[in-house]
Design a protein around this motif. Structure first.
Motif, PDB file in Angstrom:
ATOM      1  N   GLY A 188      26.038  32.197  43.584  1.00 14.60           N
ATOM      2  CA  GLY A 188      27.217  32.949  43.996  1.00 14.60           C
ATOM      3  C   GLY A 188      28.482  32.576  43.260  1.00 14.60           C
ATOM      4  N   ALA A 189      28.428  31.525  42.448  1.00 14.53           N
ATOM      5  CA  ALA A 189      29.640  31.066  41.772  1.00 14.53           C
ATOM      6  C   ALA A 189      30.163  32.095  40.779  1.00 14.53           C
ATOM      7  N   MET A 190      29.267  32.771  40.079  1.00 16.58           N
ATOM      8  CA  MET A 190      29.716  33.731  39.077  1.00 16.58           C
ATOM      9  C   MET A 190      30.448  34.902  39.732  1.00 16.58           C
ATOM     10  N   ASP A 191      29.945  35.373  40.856  1.00 15.97           N
ATOM     11  CA  ASP A 191      30.623  36.455  41.573  1.00 15.97           C
ATOM     12  C   ASP A 191      32.000  36.007  42.062  1.00 15.97           C
ATOM     13  N   ALA A 192      32.080  34.769  42.554  1.00 18.68           N
ATOM     14  CA  ALA A 192      33.359  34.253  43.044  1.00 18.68           C
ATOM     15  C   ALA A 192      34.372  34.138  41.906  1.00 18.68           C
ATOM     16  N   MET A 193      33.928  33.690  40.743  1.00 16.08           N
ATOM     17  CA  MET A 193      34.836  33.573  39.610  1.00 16.08           C
ATOM     18  C   MET A 193      35.237  34.943  39.077  1.00 16.08           C
ATOM     19  N   LEU A 209      35.820  37.495  40.867  1.00 18.13           N
ATOM     20  CA  LEU A 209      36.921  37.913  41.739  1.00 18.13           C
ATOM     21  C   LEU A 209      38.211  37.191  41.363  1.00 18.13           C
ATOM     22  N   LEU A 210      38.115  35.896  41.081  1.00 18.01           N
ATOM     23  CA  LEU A 210      39.303  35.131  40.692  1.00 18.01           C
ATOM     24  C   LEU A 210      39.914  35.638  39.390  1.00 18.01           C
ATOM     25  N   SER A 211      39.082  36.195  38.531  1.00 20.36           N
ATOM     26  CA  SER A 211      39.562  36.653  37.224  1.00 20.36           C
ATOM     27  C   SER A 211      40.526  37.816  37.317  1.00 20.36           C
ATOM     28  N   GLY A 212      40.506  38.494  38.444  1.00 20.18           N
ATOM     29  CA  GLY A 212      41.342  39.680  38.618  1.00 20.18           C
ATOM     30  C   GLY A 212      40.528  40.917  38.888  1.00 20.18           C
ATOM     31  N   GLY A 213      39.267  40.689  39.272  1.00 17.48           N
ATOM     32  CA  GLY A 213      38.440  41.807  39.684  1.00 17.48           C
ATOM     33  C   GLY A 213      37.506  42.352  38.622  1.00 17.48           C
ATOM     34  N   ALA A 214      37.146  41.545  37.643  1.00 18.67           N
ATOM     35  CA  ALA A 214      36.183  42.001  36.635  1.00 18.67           C
ATOM     36  C   ALA A 214      34.836  42.250  37.290  1.00 18.67           C
ATOM     37  N   PRO A 215      34.099  43.265  36.850  1.00 17.71           N
ATOM     38  CA  PRO A 215      32.731  43.447  37.359  1.00 17.71           C
ATOM     39  C   PRO A 215      31.896  42.197  37.087  1.00 17.71           C
ATOM     40  N   ALA A 216      31.037  41.852  38.016  1.00 15.99           N
ATOM     41  CA  ALA A 216      30.287  40.600  37.916  1.00 15.99           C
ATOM     42  C   ALA A 216      29.440  40.543  36.646  1.00 15.99           C
ATOM     43  N   ASP A 217      28.817  41.657  36.275  1.00 18.42           N
ATOM     44  CA  ASP A 217      27.963  41.622  35.085  1.00 18.42           C
ATOM     45  C   ASP A 217      28.786  41.448  33.815  1.00 18.42           C
ATOM     46  N   ALA A 218      29.953  42.090  33.753  1.00 15.36           N
ATOM     47  CA  ALA A 218      30.833  41.932  32.588  1.00 15.36           C
ATOM     48  C   ALA A 218      31.387  40.517  32.525  1.00 15.36           C
ATOM     49  N   PHE A 219      31.724  39.953  33.676  1.00 11.16           N
ATOM     50  CA  PHE A 219      32.234  38.582  33.707  1.00 11.16           C
ATOM     51  C   PHE A 219      31.164  37.618  33.228  1.00 11.16           C
ATOM     52  N   ASP A 220      29.950  37.790  33.707  1.00 12.73           N
ATOM     53  CA  ASP A 220      28.840  36.932  33.303  1.00 12.73           C
ATOM     54  C   ASP A 220      28.647  36.972  31.785  1.00 12.73           C
ATOM     55  N   SER A 240      31.302  24.589  40.423  1.00 10.82           N
ATOM     56  CA  SER A 240      30.025  25.312  40.440  1.00 10.82           C
ATOM     57  C   SER A 240      28.902  24.520  39.776  1.00 10.82           C
ATOM     58  N   TRP A 241      29.255  23.524  38.950  1.00 14.22           N
ATOM     59  CA  TRP A 241      28.260  22.713  38.257  1.00 14.22           C
ATOM     60  C   TRP A 241      28.239  21.275  38.773  1.00 14.22           C
ATOM     61  N   SER A 242      28.672  21.041  39.988  1.00 16.90           N
ATOM     62  CA  SER A 242      28.913  19.672  40.456  1.00 16.90           C
ATOM     63  C   SER A 242      27.767  19.055  41.254  1.00 16.90           C
ATOM     64  N   ARG A 243      26.698  19.799  41.496  1.00 16.81           N
ATOM     65  CA  ARG A 243      25.642  19.294  42.377  1.00 16.81           C
ATOM     66  C   ARG A 243      24.591  18.498  41.588  1.00 16.81           C
ATOM     67  N   VAL A 244      24.078  17.442  42.203  1.00 16.02           N
ATOM     68  CA  VAL A 244      23.003  16.668  41.588  1.00 16.02           C
ATOM     69  C   VAL A 244      21.776  16.693  42.490  1.00 16.02           C
ATOM     70  N   ASP A 245      20.619  16.397  41.891  1.00 18.90           N
ATOM     71  CA  ASP A 245      19.371  16.208  42.622  1.00 18.90           C
ATOM     72  C   ASP A 245      19.249  14.708  42.892  1.00 18.90           C
ATOM     73  N   GLU A 246      19.525  14.291  44.097  1.00 19.60           N
ATOM     74  CA  GLU A 246      19.581  12.863  44.410  1.00 19.60           C
ATOM     75  C   GLU A 246      18.253  12.165  44.126  1.00 19.60           C
ATOM     76  N   ARG A 247      17.141  12.864  44.312  1.00 15.94           N
ATOM     77  CA  ARG A 247      15.841  12.259  44.012  1.00 15.94           C
ATOM     78  C   ARG A 247      15.728  11.940  42.524  1.00 15.94           C
TER      79      ARG A 247
END
Length: 206
Positions: A23-28, A30-41, A88-95
């Motif tokens: 969901g991070a790409m969709d959220a960003m 929106l932050l960009s000023g409303g760019a379509p998600a596919d174009a933003f990606d 959006s890239w901050s998570r780790v796999d603790e194992r």
């Protein structure tokens, strides 16, 4: 020729850290000023390599993304996108973090990741275990991004080793192929169990 020093060189995202938060790409977008998600990606990835390789600053990267979308690059927007991207890239796999740390009993353990310099600073601050590894190489800091051979050569030189001393672990086959072309052993990561089996087979040969 190997110096008989076993060095396990890990990729970060998709191996020890998790891929981008859903969901991070969709959220960003929106932050960009409303760019379509596919174009933003598309714009996000089209401009990414120079940012990963330390050729763009964060401001230059986000300005390029927004210009590609025909959107204004207001400083507040750029900063909001930068912080959202880092999160959006901050998570780790603790194992996998624990497993990588445990390998230091039998091998040197290092990291080679494609990550912009400002992301790297945030990751280093949030993940103190990184400071315990034998070497950490972030593309934005060393100005070379996988699969560029220069990224792998940096690690060979920094660790004063031979390519044959390394087992490189990455979830992207093209990066593993590049490491093998330089003389390293390589493993395409698909999971912890498969990696453990590959390491059990590789370590006795060192």
């Amino acid at each position: 020729m190997s110096t008989d020093r076993p060095i396990v060189l890990f990729d970060l995202f998709g191996v020890i850290a998790r891929h981008q938060r859903p969901g991070a790409m969709d959220a960003m977008a929106l932050l960009s000023g409303g760019a379509p998600a596919d174009a933003f990606d598309a714009a996000y990835w089209a401009c990414r390599l120079p940012y990963d390789a330390g050729q763009f600053s964060a401001a230059e990267y986000w300005t390029a993304v927004l210009h590609q979308l025909s959107l204004p690059a207001h400083p507040d927007t750029v900063e909001q996108l930068r912080l959202a991207d880092i999160d959006s890239w901050s998570r780790v796999d603790e194992r996998m973090v624990a497993y990588a740390q445990s390998l230091r009993e039998v091998a040197e353990v290092a990291l080679l990741s494609n990550i912009p310099a400002d992301h790297a600073d945030a990751f280093l601050a949030a993940q103190p275990w990184l400071h315990d590894l034998d070497h950490v190489a972030f593309s934005g800091k060393i100005h070379a991004a996988k699969p560029d051979p220069a990224a792998f050569r940096h690690c060979v030189i920094a660790l004063k080793a031979d390519p044959a001393d390394f087992l490189f672990v990455d979830d992207r086959e093209e990066n593993v192929r590049a490491a093998r072309a330089l003389g390293m052993s390589g493993h395409v990561f698909t999971g912890h169990a498969e990696l453990a089996a590959a390491l059990d087979a590789w370590l006795p040969t060192r």
